[in-house]
Design a protein around this motif. Structure first.
Motif, short mmCIF file in Angstrom:
data_model
loop_
_atom_site.label_atom_id
_atom_site.label_comp_id
_atom_site.label_asym_id
_atom_site.label_seq_id
_atom_site.Cartn_x
_atom_site.Cartn_y
_atom_site.Cartn_z
N MET B 282 0.83 -1.19 0.00
CA MET B 282 0.00 0.00 0.00
C MET B 282 0.88 1.26 0.00
O MET B 282 0.56 2.24 -0.66
CB MET B 282 -0.91 -0.01 1.22
N TYR B 283 2.00 1.18 0.74
CA TYR B 283 2.90 2.34 0.72
C TYR B 283 3.50 2.54 -0.67
O TYR B 283 3.72 3.67 -1.10
CB TYR B 283 4.00 2.17 1.76
N VAL B 284 3.78 1.43 -1.36
CA VAL B 284 4.29 1.57 -2.73
C VAL B 284 3.26 2.29 -3.59
O VAL B 284 3.58 3.20 -4.36
CB VAL B 284 4.65 0.19 -3.33
N ALA B 285 2.00 1.87 -3.45
CA ALA B 285 0.94 2.54 -4.21
C ALA B 285 0.87 4.01 -3.81
O ALA B 285 0.73 4.89 -4.67
CB ALA B 285 -0.40 1.84 -3.97
N GLY B 286 0.99 4.27 -2.52
CA GLY B 286 0.96 5.66 -2.06
C GLY B 286 2.11 6.47 -2.65
O GLY B 286 1.92 7.60 -3.11
N ALA B 287 3.30 5.86 -2.67
CA ALA B 287 4.45 6.55 -3.26
C ALA B 287 4.20 6.82 -4.73
O ALA B 287 4.55 7.90 -5.24
CB ALA B 287 5.69 5.69 -3.08
N THR B 288 3.57 5.85 -5.41
CA THR B 288 3.25 6.07 -6.82
C THR B 288 2.34 7.28 -6.99
O THR B 288 2.55 8.12 -7.87
CB THR B 288 2.56 4.83 -7.40
N ILE B 289 1.35 7.37 -6.12
CA ILE B 289 0.40 8.49 -6.21
C ILE B 289 1.16 9.81 -6.13
O ILE B 289 1.00 10.70 -6.98
CB ILE B 289 -0.63 8.41 -5.07
N LEU B 290 2.02 9.92 -5.13
CA LEU B 290 2.69 11.21 -4.92
C LEU B 290 3.73 11.49 -6.00
O LEU B 290 3.76 12.57 -6.59
CB LEU B 290 3.35 11.23 -3.55
N LEU B 291 4.59 10.49 -6.27
CA LEU B 291 5.66 10.73 -7.22
C LEU B 291 5.12 11.04 -8.61
O LEU B 291 5.57 11.98 -9.28
CB LEU B 291 6.58 9.50 -7.29
N ALA B 292 4.12 10.27 -9.04
CA ALA B 292 3.57 10.51 -10.37
C ALA B 292 2.94 11.89 -10.44
O ALA B 292 3.04 12.58 -11.46
CB ALA B 292 2.55 9.44 -10.72
N SER B 293 2.31 12.33 -9.34
CA SER B 293 1.72 13.68 -9.35
C SER B 293 2.80 14.74 -9.50
O SER B 293 2.64 15.72 -10.21
CB SER B 293 0.95 13.92 -8.05
N ILE B 294 3.92 14.49 -8.79
CA ILE B 294 4.99 15.49 -8.87
C ILE B 294 5.57 15.53 -10.28
O ILE B 294 5.84 16.60 -10.83
CB ILE B 294 6.08 15.16 -7.83
N VAL B 295 5.73 14.35 -10.87
CA VAL B 295 6.24 14.33 -12.24
C VAL B 295 5.24 15.02 -13.17
O VAL B 295 5.63 15.78 -14.07
CB VAL B 295 6.52 12.89 -12.71
N ALA B 296 3.95 14.77 -12.93
CA ALA B 296 2.93 15.39 -13.78
C ALA B 296 3.04 16.91 -13.74
O ALA B 296 2.89 17.58 -14.76
CB ALA B 296 1.55 14.94 -13.32
N LEU B 297 3.33 17.42 -12.55
CA LEU B 297 3.46 18.88 -12.39
C LEU B 297 4.48 19.46 -13.37
O LEU B 297 4.34 20.59 -13.83
CB LEU B 297 3.96 19.17 -10.98
N ARG B 298 5.52 18.69 -13.63
CA ARG B 298 6.64 19.23 -14.42
C ARG B 298 6.48 19.01 -15.91
O ARG B 298 7.36 19.40 -16.68
CB ARG B 298 7.94 18.58 -13.94
N GLN B 299 5.43 18.33 -16.34
CA GLN B 299 5.29 18.06 -17.77
C GLN B 299 4.69 19.26 -18.47
O GLN B 299 3.71 19.83 -18.03
CB GLN B 299 4.37 16.85 -17.99
N ASP B 300 5.28 19.60 -19.62
CA ASP B 300 4.70 20.68 -20.40
C ASP B 300 3.81 20.12 -21.51
O ASP B 300 2.89 20.78 -21.96
CB ASP B 300 5.81 21.55 -20.99
N LEU B 304 1.24 14.11 -21.91
CA LEU B 304 2.12 13.49 -20.92
C LEU B 304 1.66 13.81 -19.51
O LEU B 304 1.70 12.97 -18.62
CB LEU B 304 3.56 13.94 -21.13
N ARG B 305 1.24 15.07 -19.31
CA ARG B 305 0.76 15.42 -17.97
C ARG B 305 -0.46 14.57 -17.61
O ARG B 305 -0.56 14.05 -16.50
CB ARG B 305 0.41 16.91 -17.90
N LEU B 306 -1.33 14.38 -18.60
CA LEU B 306 -2.50 13.55 -18.35
C LEU B 306 -2.08 12.11 -18.05
O LEU B 306 -2.65 11.45 -17.18
CB LEU B 306 -3.43 13.57 -19.55
N ALA B 307 -1.07 11.64 -18.78
CA ALA B 307 -0.63 10.26 -18.58
C ALA B 307 -0.10 10.07 -17.17
O ALA B 307 -0.43 9.10 -16.48
CB ALA B 307 0.44 9.90 -19.59
N TRP B 308 0.74 11.00 -16.72
CA TRP B 308 1.29 10.87 -15.36
C TRP B 308 0.19 10.99 -14.32
O TRP B 308 0.22 10.32 -13.29
CB TRP B 308 2.37 11.92 -15.12
#
Lengths: 494, 492
Positions: B282-300, B304-308
């Motif tokens: 569950m923590y792995v899934a949680g980490a995925t949620i946060l990390l992918a959101s942060i990566v999404a923030l940086r996509q122009d 790609l932003r939608l994908a992340w």
């Protein structure tokens, strides 16, 4: 009368037909004759398999000389299955051969090709049906000598060195087998497999028997191209005519595996082979090495035919892996793998033969954009490739499933992981071809390339069809393989 | 028609449609009519199946037995029903959208596009209705293979690279880990049937069960849990309708659907609550949620932003499944649908923008709301739903997710969801703001006068339907929740 002599007919028909090909001389007639013979051989094989299926093991005394003195032909479920595989592949390959051989082999030598082809078929079938160790050696030599010639008929001069290399290795292998058989004869005074098996326990704990076992094992391992004795195989498959590559990949190494199983289980007995001689451990290591090393080499190979040849070495590794588990599940997984791999590799090599017919080359570089010009051929290659990888609904998946189940049941979970890793490697090397053929823009030289003729495409798709059928309904193959494994293992335990 | 026949027809219809589609490749209009009719027919079939299902019919049928004891069989249960409804409805909408998109974008190889699309949907139906894990696995692989030509549709180098990632990750994880897990389960239990309460209880120690669960979670690459997520951004080289339906709904939801199925019907909630490894996963899934959101923030790049964002949202569902409570299952099942509607709308809008203005970057979207007000209004609704603000569908599922985390006292998970909500807002709201409140650059303004304003009618129609659906699901979520609650009941 005819029915009673089926085991003999299985071998005699192609044997006596072979010289006739040479007399016919005309390539067309030779081809027609060989096709007819192949069809007849398949018919006999089907009848034979049916008899074994309904009546159980058949024992047939050649010339009515009673067994241990005369030569015995003995066909159980394992033999019946092998005979079916070999005969079926031969019958499928024949219609394909006409165009392919006309294109790849010098006109004058075509009749010679068909002669040797039938002899090779004779040898392979003989290896399976015979119950006599010396007779087995004779048939092994018939098949080997004729395959040296078949390989040397390849279109480039490198075929000659490849054939010579195979000849040297093959002769060493055959000699080893002969020495082993000789030692067995010395100790037991008989050549009949069942008879040897009965007399062996009395002398089993002698160095002579152990040496005999070692000679036979190494000799057969050369024939079936077990890593690291496989070095003849990549060259032989690469430079042989396409038909020969397909036929040999689908049958010759399989017959070798069958011989190994015969010696391990029927002659020496599993107790001796696996408990006393530690074959399990040795073969498991060699199989792992074969699977990993050959798959990795295949990944970096640019000649697609050579790539498939290395893939064959890896696939032989799977078969040996199943045997090394020394369990009924493992042996039946090996038998399933034998059948499925014959269908997969047969299809892939034949598809590649279509490419060679039109393109004159089978390197990745030359196949750029080929899918646009030969959609059916490449689609068949992709389908066969998926089966090789082991995608569900293909035959390859079934063999992987059983092999992994057998490994897990035996408690070897790292083996299961290994098999799966090598599926990934197969994905990589197959996909290199797919990307070259589908994603690259074809060069100008390719404009004139047409799809392969129907006489070649139909056999390819027939084999693909078998692959898909087995993927959807494997019950027949699985039950045959399980009976075959029972026949092999059961004989000893009785 | 008996429910069994309808069930088979649901799978056969899209799988057979390509025959007709390829036969009509010279006549684009009849060809597209086939796609539309097939998708409409499929929706009707699924709806009638839904009716029968609610009246208590539980059709089950085996069609083949590739291996002794392992059948290819289909059976309906609430979660599969929900997934089938979602996929078949959105396929119809996407078909309408595709016609406008593919034609305005002058895409090549349209026949093969529609053919593979239909096969992919047939595979999705197979996954949704699979009666056992073996059948599910077969269609799971078929889905990967049938979508590969769609991902690599353009045939250029970037498509080849994307396709490599796509196939490598999806086939790699499924053949390496998922298949291993499958055979392992088979050797433990002798069955792969989906049974209420699971099949694994009592056959394996909780520690080994944790390892097995990890094999499943990471082996189901389509659920895109880190580190098995990289294929999803790579798949964005596909034409937009593919990204919209397949990589926001069908394929990825097939992944989380499989995760839910495995937790509910293979492990069973009761057994899983003894497995400590669920916590870590569950923590792995949680980490995925946060990390992918942060990566999404940086996509122009918008797609790609939608994908992340999808990567992050998928892990919501995985996390819900791993809460191993009935509320968690309700939340996960509902989120499958709610996120589906919102995300497909976002992709539709991205495609509309691409077709009309050839823009793919977020930084170029200043003032686009004035040129394409309708599209951007839909975009805003979907973005609000992604954040989880009423009155949109996203609010409903987020409600249950939060409820589930509180009920099971998973405070870390609760915190992750809250932070992720803020991140969602941070990467979606600027787009909405820029579209409506920033000035267009002069070049863009000139171009928009030149090119006309809004997207083609079919495209707008599709966008409107899904955006309206996003709103409607807030007011009428009963049907979805009904099935979700039935699923939760089955898990006990």
């Amino acid at each position: 009368m005819l029915l009673a002599n089926l085991p003999a007919l299985q071998v005699v028909i192609p044997l006596v037909s072979a010289p006739l090909c040479l007399l016919l001389r005309n390539p067309r007639h030779a081809w027609a004759w060989s096709s007819l013979v192949s069809a007849a051989v398949l018919a006999v094989a089907v009848m034979l398999a049916h008899r074994v299926y309904t009546e159980g093991t058949i024992s047939y005394a050649i010339g009515a000389w009673a067994t241990p003195w005369g030569i015995e032909y003995r066909i159980d479920m394992a033999g019946a299955m092998m005979v079916l595989i070999i005969a079926a592949i031969s019958a499928v390959v024949m219609p394909y051969a006409r165009r392919s051989i006309l294109h790849e082999i010098e006109y004058k030598k075509i009749a010679l090709f068909y002669t040797c082809y039938l002899l090779c078929l004779t040898g392979l079938l003989g290896i399976i049906v015979t119950g006599d160790t010396f007779n087995l050696f004779v048939f092994l030599e018939i098949s080997s000598l004729s395959s040296y010639v078949l390989i040397s008929l390849g279109s480039t001069r490198r075929a000659l060195t490849a054939a010579f290399q195979y000849l040297v290795m093959g002769t060493i292998g055959a000699t080893f087998i002969l020495i082993g058989v000789g030692l067995l004869y010395m100790m037991t005074g008989t050549l009949n497999m069942v008879d040897i098996a009965e007399r062996l326990p009395a002398v089993t704990d002698t160095r002579t028997i152990r040496v005999a076992f070692a000679f036979v094992t190494v000799g057969v391992s050369i024939k079936l191209a077990l890593f690291p004795l496989h070095i003849w195989l990549p060259n032989a498959y690469t430079f042989a005519p396409s038909v020969v590559s397909a036929f040999m990949a689908a049958t010759a190494t399989k017959a070798g595996v069958y011989v190994l199983l015969r010696f391990f289980f029927t002659v020496f007995g599993s107790q001796f082979s696996f408990a006393a001689m530690h074959v399990s451990e040795i073969f498991m290591l060699l199989a792992i090495a074969a699977i990993l090393v050959a798959s990795l080499v295949a990944v970096f190979e640019n000649n697609v035919k050579r790539m498939l040849a290395y893939s064959s070495v890896a696939q032989i590794g799977y078969t040996i892996l199943g045997i090394s588990l020394a369990s009924a599940a493992g042996v039946s997984a090996s038998m399933i793998q034998l059948f499925n791999h014959a269908m997969i590799k047969g299809a892939l090599f034949l598809a590649l033969g279509c490419v060679f017919l039109r393109l004159g080359s089978v390197t990745l570089k030359d196949m750029h954009g080929l899918a646009r010009h030969m959609p059916w051929t490449m689609a068949a290659f992709v389908a066969g490739g998926l089966s090789l990888i082991g995608v569900p609904l293909t035959a390859g998946f079934i063999s992987k499933w059983y092999l992994i189940s057998a490994a897990l049941t035996a408690g070897y979970w790292p083996l299961a992981v290994l098999v799966l890793i090598s599926s990934l490697l197969a994905l990589v090397y197959i996909w290199r071809v797919v990307e070259a053929a589908y994603f690259n823009v074809p060069g100008a030289s390719m404009d004139k390339i047409k799809e392969a003729p129907a006489s070649m495409l139909i056999p390819v798709w027939l084999l693909i069809g078998v692959n898909l059928y087995v993927g959807i309904d494997a019950n027949l193959v699985v039950s045959m393989a399980q009976q075959a494994a029972d026949a092999l293992i059961g004989q000893v335990l009785q | 028609m008996s429910p069994e026949i309808i069930l088979l027809a649901c799978i056969a219809l899209p799988l057979l449609a390509p025959i007709l589609i390829s036969a009509l490749h010279r006549w684009p209009n009849p060809r597209e009519a086939v796609t539309l009719l097939t998708s409409a027919g499929l929706l009707l079939l699924v709806l009638s199946l839904h009716d029968a299902f609610l009246q208590g019919a539980r059709p089950a049928i085996d069609i083949a037995e590739p291996l002794p004891g392992l059948a290819i069989g289909f059976e309906i249960e609430p979660l599969g029903m929900l997934f089938a409804l979602l996929a078949s409805f959105l396929w119809l909408v996407t078909s309408v959208y595709s016609i406008g998109y593919m034609r305005s974008h002058h895409e090549w190889r349209q026949t093969s596009f529609y053919s593979y699309f239909a096969v992919a949907l047939g595979s999705v139906m197979g996954i949704a209705f699979a009666g056992n894990l073996f059948t599910l696995f077969i269609f799971y692989e078929l889905l990967t293979l049938s979508t590969y030509p769609l991902v690599t549709h353009s045939g250029d180098n970037s498509a080849r690279e994307g396709g490599r990632m796509y196939l490598g990750y999806l086939l790699g994880t499924s053949l390496m880990l998922l298949l291993l897990a499958l055979i392992w389960t088979w050797s433990l239990t002798g069955t792969l049937d989906f049974r209420e309460g699971g099949i694994l209880a009592g056959t394996v120690s909780p520690a080994m069960a944790g390892l097995l669960l990890a094999l499943y979670i990471f082996g189901i690459g389509k659920a895109a849990v880190i580190p098995m997520h990289l294929w999803l951004p790579a798949a964005m080289v596909a034409p937009t309708p593919v990204s919209a339906l397949l990589h926001a709904v069908a394929v990825v939801k097939a992944g989380v659907f499989t995760v839910l199925k495995v937790t509910i019907y293979i492990f069973g909630i009761d057994f899983l609550s003894e497995v400590t490894a669920t916590q870590w996963l569950m923590y792995v899934a949680g980490a995925t949620i946060l990390l992918a959101s942060i990566v999404a923030l940086r996509q122009d790049n918008l797609k790609l932003r939608l994908a992340w964002s999808t990567v992050s949202q998928l892990s919501y569902i995985v996390l819900c499944a791993l809460l191993i409570t009935p509320t968690g299952i309700i939340a996960g099942s509902a989120h499958m649908v709610m996120h589906g509607f919102a995300k497909i709308t976002l992709f539709f809008c991205a495609g509309a923008i691409l077709v009309m203005t050839h823009k793919t970057r977020i930084s170029e979207l200043d003032g686009i709301g004035r040129q394409m007000p309708w599209t951007m209004a839909a975009f805003s609704i979907a973005a609000i739903s992604m954040i989880g603000i009423p009155p949109t569908a996203g609010f409903i599922s987020k409600w249950y997710i939060l409820l589930g985390t509180i009920e099971s006292q998973q405070l870390v998970a609760l915190g992750i969801i809250i932070i992720s909500t803020l991140l969602n807002a941070a990467y979606f709201m600027p787009i909405v703001y820029a579209a409506f409140f920033r000035e267009q650059t002069t070049a863009t303004a000139h171009e928009s006068r030149h090119n006309g304003a809004e997207a083609p009618l079919t495209v707008l129609l599709a966008i409107t339907v899904t955006a309206a659906g996003t709103l409607a699901l807030f007011f009428f979520p009963d049907k979805v929740l009904e099935l979700a609650m039935m699923t939760a009941g089955a898990g006990r």
